[in-house]
Design a protein around this motif. Structure first.
Motif, PDB file in Angstrom:
ATOM      1  N   TRP A 162      14.669  -1.252  -2.315  1.00 44.47           N
ATOM      2  CA  TRP A 162      13.937  -0.997  -1.082  1.00 44.47           C
ATOM      3  C   TRP A 162      12.724  -0.102  -1.332  1.00 44.47           C
ATOM      4  N   GLU A 163      12.884   0.876  -2.178  1.00 42.42           N
ATOM      5  CA  GLU A 163      11.766   1.782  -2.461  1.00 42.42           C
ATOM      6  C   GLU A 163      10.589   1.010  -3.032  1.00 42.42           C
ATOM      7  N   GLN A 164      10.860   0.143  -4.002  1.00 45.23           N
ATOM      8  CA  GLN A 164       9.788  -0.659  -4.590  1.00 45.23           C
ATOM      9  C   GLN A 164       9.202  -1.615  -3.561  1.00 45.23           C
ATOM     10  N   ALA A 165      10.080  -2.238  -2.779  1.00 45.23           N
ATOM     11  CA  ALA A 165       9.614  -3.237  -1.811  1.00 45.23           C
ATOM     12  C   ALA A 165       8.684  -2.614  -0.774  1.00 45.23           C
ATOM     13  N   LEU A 166       9.083  -1.487  -0.219  1.00 46.09           N
ATOM     14  CA  LEU A 166       8.267  -0.850   0.812  1.00 46.09           C
ATOM     15  C   LEU A 166       6.995  -0.255   0.226  1.00 46.09           C
ATOM     16  N   ASP A 167       7.103   0.394  -0.939  1.00 41.08           N
ATOM     17  CA  ASP A 167       5.922   0.977  -1.582  1.00 41.08           C
ATOM     18  C   ASP A 167       4.904  -0.106  -1.927  1.00 41.08           C
ATOM     19  N   GLU A 168       5.367  -1.165  -2.582  1.00 41.48           N
ATOM     20  CA  GLU A 168       4.446  -2.214  -3.017  1.00 41.48           C
ATOM     21  C   GLU A 168       3.825  -2.933  -1.823  1.00 41.48           C
ATOM     22  N   THR A 169       4.615  -3.160  -0.785  1.00 43.41           N
ATOM     23  CA  THR A 169       4.073  -3.811   0.418  1.00 43.41           C
ATOM     24  C   THR A 169       2.956  -2.980   1.026  1.00 43.41           C
ATOM     25  N   ALA A 170       3.204  -1.691   1.218  1.00 40.89           N
ATOM     26  CA  ALA A 170       2.186  -0.819   1.815  1.00 40.89           C
ATOM     27  C   ALA A 170       0.942  -0.746   0.934  1.00 40.89           C
ATOM     28  N   GLN A 171       1.136  -0.615  -0.364  1.00 47.67           N
ATOM     29  CA  GLN A 171       0.001  -0.499  -1.283  1.00 47.67           C
ATOM     30  C   GLN A 171      -0.852  -1.766  -1.289  1.00 47.67           C
ATOM     31  N   ARG A 172      -0.203  -2.918  -1.266  1.00 48.26           N
ATOM     32  CA  ARG A 172      -0.958  -4.163  -1.331  1.00 48.26           C
ATOM     33  C   ARG A 172      -1.668  -4.460  -0.005  1.00 48.26           C
ATOM     34  N   LEU A 173      -1.043  -4.143   1.107  1.00 45.06           N
ATOM     35  CA  LEU A 173      -1.725  -4.306   2.391  1.00 45.06           C
ATOM     36  C   LEU A 173      -2.932  -3.373   2.469  1.00 45.06           C
ATOM     37  N   HIS A 174      -2.735  -2.141   2.041  1.00 44.34           N
ATOM     38  CA  HIS A 174      -3.828  -1.167   2.047  1.00 44.34           C
ATOM     39  C   HIS A 174      -4.966  -1.625   1.135  1.00 44.34           C
ATOM     40  N   ALA A 175      -4.619  -2.163  -0.030  1.00 43.12           N
ATOM     41  CA  ALA A 175      -5.649  -2.614  -0.975  1.00 43.12           C
ATOM     42  C   ALA A 175      -6.455  -3.767  -0.404  1.00 43.12           C
ATOM     43  N   VAL A 176      -5.796  -4.698   0.280  1.00 43.18           N
ATOM     44  CA  VAL A 176      -6.512  -5.818   0.906  1.00 43.18           C
ATOM     45  C   VAL A 176      -7.500  -5.303   1.947  1.00 43.18           C
ATOM     46  N   GLN A 177      -7.058  -4.345   2.760  1.00 43.29           N
ATOM     47  CA  GLN A 177      -7.955  -3.804   3.784  1.00 43.29           C
ATOM     48  C   GLN A 177      -9.090  -2.995   3.169  1.00 43.29           C
ATOM     49  N   GLN A 178      -8.838  -2.335   2.060  1.00 43.34           N
ATOM     50  CA  GLN A 178      -9.897  -1.602   1.372  1.00 43.34           C
ATOM     51  C   GLN A 178     -10.979  -2.554   0.868  1.00 43.34           C
ATOM     52  N   ARG A 179     -10.556  -3.726   0.395  1.00 43.54           N
ATOM     53  CA  ARG A 179     -11.514  -4.705  -0.137  1.00 43.54           C
ATOM     54  C   ARG A 179     -12.215  -5.505   0.953  1.00 43.54           C
ATOM     55  N   HIS A 180     -11.474  -5.883   2.003  1.00 45.30           N
ATOM     56  CA  HIS A 180     -12.008  -6.866   2.948  1.00 45.30           C
ATOM     57  C   HIS A 180     -12.132  -6.373   4.387  1.00 45.30           C
ATOM     58  N   GLY A 181     -11.716  -5.144   4.662  1.00 46.14           N
ATOM     59  CA  GLY A 181     -11.794  -4.638   6.030  1.00 46.14           C
ATOM     60  C   GLY A 181     -10.449  -4.693   6.732  1.00 46.14           C
ATOM     61  N   LYS A 182     -10.319  -3.898   7.797  1.00 40.74           N
ATOM     62  CA  LYS A 182      -9.011  -3.765   8.450  1.00 40.74           C
ATOM     63  C   LYS A 182      -8.536  -5.065   9.090  1.00 40.74           C
ATOM     64  N   ASN A 183      -9.484  -5.932   9.521  1.00 42.44           N
ATOM     65  CA  ASN A 183      -9.079  -7.171  10.176  1.00 42.44           C
ATOM     66  C   ASN A 183      -8.746  -8.286   9.193  1.00 42.44           C
ATOM     67  N   SER A 184      -8.689  -7.968   7.918  1.00 42.05           N
ATOM     68  CA  SER A 184      -8.310  -8.973   6.916  1.00 42.05           C
ATOM     69  C   SER A 184      -6.796  -9.152   6.831  1.00 42.05           C
ATOM     70  N   VAL A 185      -6.049  -8.318   7.556  1.00 38.62           N
ATOM     71  CA  VAL A 185      -4.590  -8.445   7.618  1.00 38.62           C
ATOM     72  C   VAL A 185      -4.209  -8.957   9.000  1.00 38.62           C
ATOM     73  N   ALA A 186      -3.396 -10.006   9.046  1.00 32.17           N
ATOM     74  CA  ALA A 186      -2.907 -10.549  10.311  1.00 32.17           C
ATOM     75  C   ALA A 186      -1.421 -10.256  10.452  1.00 32.17           C
ATOM     76  N   MET A 187      -0.963 -10.172  11.710  1.00 30.85           N
ATOM     77  CA  MET A 187       0.446  -9.910  11.998  1.00 30.85           C
ATOM     78  C   MET A 187       0.951 -10.967  12.971  1.00 30.85           C
ATOM     79  N   TYR A 188       2.218 -11.386  12.769  1.00 31.08           N
ATOM     80  CA  TYR A 188       2.839 -12.356  13.679  1.00 31.08           C
ATOM     81  C   TYR A 188       4.262 -11.911  13.987  1.00 31.08           C
ATOM     82  N   PHE A 189       4.606 -11.929  15.282  1.00 31.94           N
ATOM     83  CA  PHE A 189       5.940 -11.546  15.716  1.00 31.94           C
ATOM     84  C   PHE A 189       6.596 -12.742  16.397  1.00 31.94           C
ATOM     85  N   GLY A 190       7.788 -13.097  15.920  1.00 30.74           N
ATOM     86  CA  GLY A 190       8.482 -14.258  16.442  1.00 30.74           C
ATOM     87  C   GLY A 190       9.343 -13.949  17.645  1.00 30.74           C
TER      88      GLY A 190
END
Length: 757
Positions: free
Chosen positions: A76-104
């Motif tokens: 879990w530690e790796q999963a949560l850390d890596e998820t947050a880091q990769r989402l943050h990295a995408v937004q750093q490169r492409h802007g905050k709206n480069s991440v989409a969210m969907y709730f079922g």
């Protein structure tokens, strides 16, 4: 040793109480809880299948990461850390709206997830937000906000007291209600008839509900708006408009009359498929009924003119004097008041504050319609979606243009899913974070208690202890939010505030939020705290919460619910207006500008095209969402994924029962067997959604073997409702052809011999 546990089934909106007999981790029996004051012992097949879902070998029980060698477990530690880091990295490169969210859809059935969504949404900070709302109930929410000032102010049919119940595009006997939480609906409809009441169903299919109705009227899909306009026209023409005690609160009655005066029954009859005489009789019956409730649901809200239709259903109830009165449509007084709390937090509603990048579709309550999701991923340029977060959703199966979204997900830089399964959507994820199962966390229903046909409240603790190393939804979402906030923190003060918020959530937990909400609600003792929050803002909630939770107060608390494991009946719905209105002037404008403009642009209805077939959905008591197809108890028996077609259309196409039909549009094609009968309107076919789990990489063994095909693979995302750009999934024209029949070996050999000769 056998033990009995009382729980709530959370597989649909009905909130049925269940009695679970178990020995340790082995479930021996699941029955309806006869002592539940709301469901009264009723249970449907879905509840019994909870044991299939709990023991499902395909269910994920630890985080997994996709690699070139397949899925591998990670901590879990790796999963949560890596998820947050990769989402943050995408937004750093492409802007905050480069991440989409969907709730079922299941997100709304999980109180822990609901309580934790807002912090995660704020931590990610994107405008690219989506949910099942825009393939379901968005028009209802928009109408509630426009008319009553709050998107969660749904008028609920008082089914237990009405004399005349009209259902348009709904099938409560199969759904157990929808935006009308109503367990044991079969007996409630029986009681309606026993007291001399009348059930009327308007639907292109003779549904399970229509089969027991006093009247059933076939209607051409997508023409609900014209029927509703004609009903209102008749009411004005024949001087039957009578709003009753709410009349002094209403504005726009004259505008409504002018806007509807030309929509006569004769003008709409041919297109709708109901005679002018029948339309007039419907209007007169509604007006004559001592107490009437008109209810429209998903068949109406996912049609070509769903925005207008949902609004007109509410208007029809209002002008006949059936809003906020016993036996009409009424507002709940929920113990956990999501309506008041939402308004306090600035979540009352919004529309068209900004628009989507690719198609310019309007937002609703901070979300874009799913009809633009795939194109936001596929269309290059500034703001292109490069990463995706999904929670409890399978949009590849539940949203239009499934194949297109499938392709779009393949091209993302990163994707994470909070989900129990590797399904058609989550198979594209880089990391999957599986929460606890339905019986491993407590159950509380703040959404569905707020739309119930009685005021009820119930909390059930988990049946099974959380497995070692597992996390609840709220823990996963809170963990991601905290990590993202820390990555974005700029100052030491920011970091201290983030740490304090994280500690607060970990300490109060999901049960603490339930307790707090109950104490702040109308049956609690937190009136002074609520006033302080209204005055000082929600940012003072943590300090105010501790004051309220630490004090000894009378009134409803979480302990009250624990002391009543079968639930608490808080009484029938009661008149609530004008006090419950959230509009600025505490008045109801019958014709808000949004609807005035939409009605001005409504095209004249066209007669049915004899060469055109329209497809509608179909609900079944043993299904709700696509992930339920992995329960053998729910899919056993004859396949339910077929094309219901009228015998006249079958004869024209030269097909018989069981023959294959090909359904196609510009989006794609599917092949399914025909189910020939007269329970559907000629020119219309019906196909259930969520079937066809044969895509590569899907790990749903039972669902894969169940067969079928996804109707959303032939419903294009380019066909959108004109006001909200919401998906149209009912009343969609499709090309229907008989599939080529395989040649028999005998006939093939004969033809070959003839050719050789």
């Amino acid at each position: 040793m056998k033990t009995t546990h009382y729980h709530t089934c959370n597989l649909c909106e009905a909130m049925c109480g269940i009695e679970v007999e178990h020995r340790g981790d082995e479930i021996l029996a699941i029955r309806g809880d006869k002592d539940d004051p709301f469901s009264r012992g009723h249970v449907c097949p879905k509840a019994v299948a909870l044991q299939d879902l709990h023991h499902d070998p395909d269910r994920l029980r630890h985080p997994v990461k996709r690699t070139v060698d397949g899925w591998v477990p990670i901590s879990w530690e790796q999963a949560l850390d890596e998820t947050a880091q990769r989402l943050h990295a995408v937004q750093q490169r492409h802007g905050k709206n480069s991440v989409a969210m969907y709730f079922g859809n299941p997100t709304a059935h999980n109180h822990g997830a609901l309580f934790s969504l807002l912090p995660l949404i704020k931590a990610i900070g994107t405008r690219q937000r989506y949910s099942a709302t825009s393939v379901d109930q968005l028009p209802h929410q928009l109408a509630a906000w426009q008319l009553f000032g709050n998107q969660a102010m749904f008028p609920i049919p008082d089914i237990d007291h009405t004399d005349y119940f009209m259902v348009i595009g709904g099938n409560p006997l199969a759904s157990n209600g929808s935006i009308m939480t109503v367990p044991d609906v079969k007996n409630r409809l029986k009681a309606l008839k026993q007291r001399g009441g009348k059930l009327v169903v308007v639907d292109p299919r003779r549904t399970e509900t229509a089969a027991v109705a006093d009247e059933h009227h076939f209607i051409r899909p997508g023409t609900d708006v014209y029927l509703l306009l004609a009903l209102i026209q008749v009411l004005y023409k024949e001087l039957l408009v009578a709003p009753g005690r709410l009349d002094p609160l209403l504005d726009g009655k004259g505008d409504l009359q002018k806007l509807t005066e030309n929509w006569t029954p004769e003008k709409v009859s041919e297109a709708v498929g109901i005679s002018p005489e029948a339309i007039r009789k419907l209007a007169r019956d509604i007006a004559a009924a001592p107490r009437a409730a008109i209810y429209g649901r998903v068949g109406l809200t996912t049609s070509p003119h769903s925005t207008l239709s949902a609004w007109l259903v509410y208007v029809l109830n209002i002008i006949t004097g059936n809003l906020d009165r016993e036996g009409g449509v009424m507002f709940t007084k929920p113990a956990f008041d999501i309506v008041a709390l939402g308004a306090l937090g600035g979540e009352a509603g919004s529309f068209d504050r900004y628009r989507s990048r690719v198609h310019g579709y309007p937002e609703f309550s901070g979300e874009f319609p799913v009809t633009t999701l795939a194109d936001e991923m596929l269309t290059p340029g500034k703001g292109q979606v490069k990463a995706f977060v999904s929670h409890a959703g399978n949009p590849v199966m539940s949203c239009p243009d499934g194949n297109k979204l499938d392709t779009a997900l393949e091209g993302l830089e990163f994707m994470v899913s909070i989900d129990l399964y590797i399904n058609e959507t989550t198979r594209h994820a880089d990391i999957i974070l599986p929460p606890t199962g339905q019986l491993e966390h407590g159950q509380f229903d703040p959404v569905f208690q707020a739309v119930a046909v009685r005021n009820v409240v119930k909390y059930t603790p988990p049946l099974f202890e959380k497995p070692e190393g597992a996390l609840h939804d709220w823990e996963i979402l809170n963990g991601l939010a905290s990590r993202l906030n820390r990555l974005k923190a700029r100052t030491a003060r920011d970091r201290l505030q983030i740490a304090a918020a994280d500690r607060f959530m970990r300490k109060i937990k999901d049960t603490g939020i339930i307790d707090l909400g109950l104490r702040l609600g109308p049956y609690g003792a937190g009136g002074k705290v609520m006033e302080a929050l209204k005055r000082d803002g929600l940012h003072t909630l943590p300090s105010q919460a501790w004051k309220l939770l630490r004090g000894k107060h009378k009134g409803l608390t979480l302990q009250s619910l624990k002391d009543n494991p079968h639930g608490i009946d808080l009484g029938p719905l009661q008149p609530a207006l004008p006090e419950r209105l959230f509009t600025r002037d505490q008045r109801i404008n019958l014709v808000p500008a949004l609807y005035f403009r939409a009605l001005q642009g409504l095209p004249v209805p066209k007669a049915a095209n004899p060469d055109e077939m329209l497809v509608v959905g179909r609900r079944h008591i043993r299904s709700n969402n696509s992930w339920m197809h992995n329960s053998q108890r729910l899919v056993k028996g004859k396949s339910r994924c077929n094309v219901l077609i009228h015998s006249q259309d079958a004869d024209r196409l030269g097909v018989q029962e069981g023959d294959e039909l090909v359904l196609s549009t510009e989006a794609g094609s599917i092949t399914l067997p025909a189910w020939v009968g007269d329970d559907i309107m000629p020119g219309v076919i019906s196909v259930p959604h969520g079937w066809g789990h044969d895509r590569q990489g899907v790990q749903l063994d039972v669902a894969r073997r169940a067969g079928g095909a996804s109707i959303n693979d032939v419903i294009t995302s380019s066909r959108v409702e004109s006001v909200t750009a919401m998906a149209q999934i009912n009343g969609v024209p499709v090309k229907v052809e008989a599939a080529a029949k395989p040649k028999s070996k005998k006939r093939t050999a004969t033809r070959k011999a003839t050719a050789d000769a």
